[in-house]
Scaffold this active site. Structure first.
Site, PDB file in Angstrom:
ATOM      1  N   ARG A  97       0.909  -1.171  -0.060  1.00  0.00           N
ATOM      2  CA  ARG A  97      -0.103  -0.039   0.090  1.00  0.00           C
ATOM      3  C   ARG A  97       0.985   1.204  -0.089  1.00  0.00           C
ATOM      4  NH1 ARG A  97      -2.759   3.044   4.721  1.00  0.00           N
ATOM      5  NH2 ARG A  97      -4.169   4.424   3.634  1.00  0.00           N
ATOM      6  N   HIS A 186      -7.843   6.858   0.564  1.00  0.00           N
ATOM      7  CA  HIS A 186      -8.683   5.479   0.824  1.00  0.00           C
ATOM      8  C   HIS A 186      -9.287   4.952  -0.484  1.00  0.00           C
ATOM      9  CE1 HIS A 186     -10.146   7.316   4.900  1.00  0.00           C
ATOM     10  NE2 HIS A 186      -9.137   6.518   4.988  1.00  0.00           N
ATOM     11  N   HIS A 214     -16.684   6.120   3.517  1.00  0.00           N
ATOM     12  CA  HIS A 214     -15.537   5.377   4.237  1.00  0.00           C
ATOM     13  C   HIS A 214     -15.304   5.879   5.603  1.00  0.00           C
ATOM     14  CE1 HIS A 214     -11.638   2.916   4.685  1.00  0.00           C
ATOM     15  NE2 HIS A 214     -11.664   3.860   5.594  1.00  0.00           N
ATOM     16  N   LEU A 215     -15.998   5.692   6.690  1.00  0.00           N
ATOM     17  CA  LEU A 215     -15.963   6.337   7.898  1.00  0.00           C
ATOM     18  C   LEU A 215     -15.115   5.188   8.978  1.00  0.00           C
ATOM     19  CD1 LEU A 215     -19.818   7.096   8.105  1.00  0.00           C
ATOM     20  CD2 LEU A 215     -17.775   8.307   7.242  1.00  0.00           C
ATOM     21  N   ASN A 217     -11.356   5.731  11.423  1.00  0.00           N
ATOM     22  CA  ASN A 217     -10.720   6.733  12.278  1.00  0.00           C
ATOM     23  C   ASN A 217     -10.280   8.084  11.274  1.00  0.00           C
ATOM     24  OD1 ASN A 217      -9.761   7.851  14.373  1.00  0.00           O
ATOM     25  ND2 ASN A 217      -8.373   6.128  14.819  1.00  0.00           N
ATOM     26  N   ASP A 288     -13.049   7.915  19.500  1.00  0.00           N
ATOM     27  CA  ASP A 288     -13.483   6.628  19.412  1.00  0.00           C
ATOM     28  C   ASP A 288     -14.982   6.920  19.362  1.00  0.00           C
ATOM     29  OD1 ASP A 288     -14.713   4.182  19.555  1.00  0.00           O
ATOM     30  OD2 ASP A 288     -12.799   3.245  20.000  1.00  0.00           O
ATOM     31  N   VAL A 337     -16.535   2.763  11.707  1.00  0.00           N
ATOM     32  CA  VAL A 337     -17.895   3.530  12.089  1.00  0.00           C
ATOM     33  C   VAL A 337     -19.009   3.211  11.020  1.00  0.00           C
ATOM     34  CG1 VAL A 337     -19.032   5.755  12.333  1.00  0.00           C
ATOM     35  CG2 VAL A 337     -16.339   5.446  13.086  1.00  0.00           C
ATOM     36  N   GLU A 390      -9.357  -3.656   2.322  1.00  0.00           N
ATOM     37  CA  GLU A 390      -8.425  -3.079   1.370  1.00  0.00           C
ATOM     38  C   GLU A 390      -7.273  -4.111   1.183  1.00  0.00           C
ATOM     39  OE1 GLU A 390      -8.655   0.022   4.330  1.00  0.00           O
ATOM     40  OE2 GLU A 390      -7.756   1.389   2.863  1.00  0.00           O
TER      41      GLU A 390
HETATM   42  P1  AMP Z   1     -10.992   1.846  10.923  1.00  0.00           P
HETATM   43  O1  AMP Z   1     -10.190   2.870  10.872  1.00  0.00           O
HETATM   44  O2  AMP Z   1     -11.924   1.648   9.899  1.00  0.00           O
HETATM   45  O3  AMP Z   1     -10.225   0.738  11.757  1.00  0.00           O
HETATM   46  O4  AMP Z   1     -12.161   2.460  12.045  1.00  0.00           O
HETATM   47  C1  AMP Z   1     -11.909   2.656  13.623  1.00  0.00           C
HETATM   48  C2  AMP Z   1     -12.673   3.453  14.075  1.00  0.00           C
HETATM   49  O5  AMP Z   1     -14.051   2.566  14.121  1.00  0.00           O
HETATM   50  C3  AMP Z   1     -12.650   3.525  15.629  1.00  0.00           C
HETATM   51  O6  AMP Z   1     -11.959   4.551  16.140  1.00  0.00           O
HETATM   52  C4  AMP Z   1     -14.182   3.585  16.107  1.00  0.00           C
HETATM   53  O7  AMP Z   1     -14.273   5.027  16.282  1.00  0.00           O
HETATM   54  C5  AMP Z   1     -14.929   3.163  15.066  1.00  0.00           C
HETATM   55  N1  AMP Z   1     -15.696   2.073  15.525  1.00  0.00           N
HETATM   56  C6  AMP Z   1     -15.210   0.486  15.624  1.00  0.00           C
HETATM   57  N2  AMP Z   1     -16.055  -0.341  16.047  1.00  0.00           N
HETATM   58  C7  AMP Z   1     -17.147   0.435  16.500  1.00  0.00           C
HETATM   59  C8  AMP Z   1     -18.496   0.161  17.153  1.00  0.00           C
HETATM   60  N3  AMP Z   1     -19.032  -1.085  17.329  1.00  0.00           N
HETATM   61  N4  AMP Z   1     -19.466   1.152  17.090  1.00  0.00           N
HETATM   62  C9  AMP Z   1     -19.010   2.671  16.617  1.00  0.00           C
HETATM   63  N5  AMP Z   1     -17.756   2.840  16.127  1.00  0.00           N
HETATM   64  C10 AMP Z   1     -16.829   1.822  16.152  1.00  0.00           C
END
Ligand code: AMP
Length: 404
Positions: A97, A186, A214-215, A217, A288, A337, A390
């Site tokens: 990546r 992304h 794409h939600l 961090n 978070d 998220v 990814e």
């Molecule tokens: P990522 O960057 O795709 O790994 O997403 C990480 C973010 O997803 C974390 O910082 C959380 O804010 C959010 N997240 C993970 N699990 C949950 C959940 N069960 N409910 C709400 N937000 C979550």
């Protein structure tokens, strides 16, 4: 024997994530990560998913790992211990990546000395990410010189954005001189999820228009017309667009001048403020979404405001991208998220019936690791939850390139 395995490396500033996949059946053979590289408390977590090692489950190594070179050598040793070493004739490629491909790299590229030098030359555009990507490539080449190394760029999927959308409305000569334009990030996730969403609708990617949210961090939106990206929310860097865990997303650029002139902050301080101490974290002290939701549920005002700002921005982008696309077939939510927080999906879609969006609230609230539709049956626009992958996308692109 046909070589069908691909090792995917995602090298961050202080971490390396990896997956070994077998493209014959798209299965995962091993996954792992090394984190806190360069610190006393480095940690390697390795999990073989197949073969004799799999029964033993995940293995963990604690203790200092000095740099990315040492980290990758430790990963190679773990893989070798499971009979999955880099010397295996079954390995077809390493897929890396690479965050920033500039305007030069619009598709996956086999890495030679010239390509590596060009990736290095893009470091000013991605000072936090490209150096680690370069090191990952260098070490992987040292470990197995004869193996094709493929760079898969986070920016590449967005290279099709029309010039009028990619350009910022600033002095053209200045923009050209400093390579200032919307690149978007992304990209592997937006590519994968837009295609998977078409599949979920039983259509070919060419037949559908999709808004991908794409939600994670980091967070970004894209508008994909017939499989081709036409707009995205991240820009020159991954700071623009949606409200994120620690990044502000959109703001008036004059905020920066104001902070410098009136607040006396340096450029580096403002950079750090907007990238690391803003977004949900800046507004309420937690980045978070789980914590933000918990606190908002208990009546915490700062958390409720951060949630409302997050959702408001999402809504604005859904509206804007509906206008950009003209006809929208699906809105797809993905990443930490997007996949998990049904409250975010519900609030973002709420009130958008005029745009054809309505949820089946029960389906939306149900948890599942599978790609699924959560829209109401009568809704004109499908709402999908599609777990992103990814690593699989990088492996697919790398493998397609070395076997074509
Ligand atoms: P990522 O960057 O795709 O790994 O997403 C990480 C973010 O997803 C974390 O910082 C959380 O804010 C959010 N997240 C993970 N699990 C949950 C959940 N069960 N409910 C709400 N937000 C979550």
């Amino acid at each position: 024997m046909t070589a069908s395995r691909v090792l995917v490396l995602n090298s961050g500033s202080s971490s390396v994530k990896y997956q070994l996949l077998d493209m014959a059946d798209r299965s995962r053979l091993a996954v792992g990560l090394v984190e806190r590289i360069g610190e006393e408390t480095s940690r390697l977590v390795h999990e073989p998913l197949t073969g004799p090692g799999a029964a033993g489950g995940r293995r963990e190594q604690l203790g200092p790992i000095a740099d990315h070179g040492a980290a990758l050598r430790a990963v190679a040793a773990e893989l070798a211990a499971d009979g999955l070493g880099l010397d295996s004739p079954e390995l077809a490629a390493v897929g890396h990546r690479v965050v920033h491909g500039g305007t030069k790299f619009t598709r996956p590229t086999v890495i030679d000395d010239t390509v590596l030098a060009e990736i290095r030359s893009l470091i000013p555009l991605a000072p936090l990410h490209n150096p680690a990507n370069v090191t990952g490539i260098e070490v992987a080449r040292e470990l197995r010189a004869d193996l094709p190394q493929v760079a898969v760029f986070d920016t590449a999927f967005h290279a099709t954005i029309p010039e009028y959308a990619a350009r910022y409305a600033i002095d053209a000569a200045t923009a050209d001189k400093y390579a200032i334009r919307r690149y978007g990030f992304h990209g592997t996730s937006h590519a994968y999820v837009s295609r998977a969403t078409a599949g979920l609708l039983g259509k070919a990617p060419e037949e559908v228009n999709v808004i991908v949210l794409h939600l994670g961090n980091g967070a970004s939106a894209s508008a994909v017309r017939g499989g081709v990206c036409v707009e995205t929310s991240m820009g020159l860097t991954p700071l623009e667009g949606l409200v994120m865990g620690t990044r502000s997303g959109d703001l008036d650029p004059a905020v920066v001048f104001h902070l410098a002139r009136v607040g006396g902050l340096s450029v580096d301080e403002i950079d750090s403020l907007l990238n690391k101490k803003s977004g949900l974290l800046g507004m309420c002290g937690d980045n978070d979404m789980r914590e933000v939701l918990r606190r908002a549920g208990e009546g915490d005002e700062a958390a409720a405001l951060a949630f409302a700002a997050y959702v408001h921005r999402l809504k604005k982008y859904i509206g804007a991208y509906s206008a950009v696309l003209g006809r929208v077939d699906a809105v797809a939510f993905t990443a930490g998220v997007g996949e998990n927080a049904h409250q975010v999906r519900e609030a973002a879609v709420d009130g958008l019936a005029e745009l054809g969006l309505a949820l089946d609230l029960e389906a939306n609230a149900a948890r599942s690791p599978e790609p699924r539709l959560v829209s109401a049956e009568y809704a004109r626009v499908a709402v999908a939850v599609v777990p992103t992958d990814e690593e699989l996308e990088i492996a697919t692109q790398a493998y397609a390139l070395v076997t074509q």
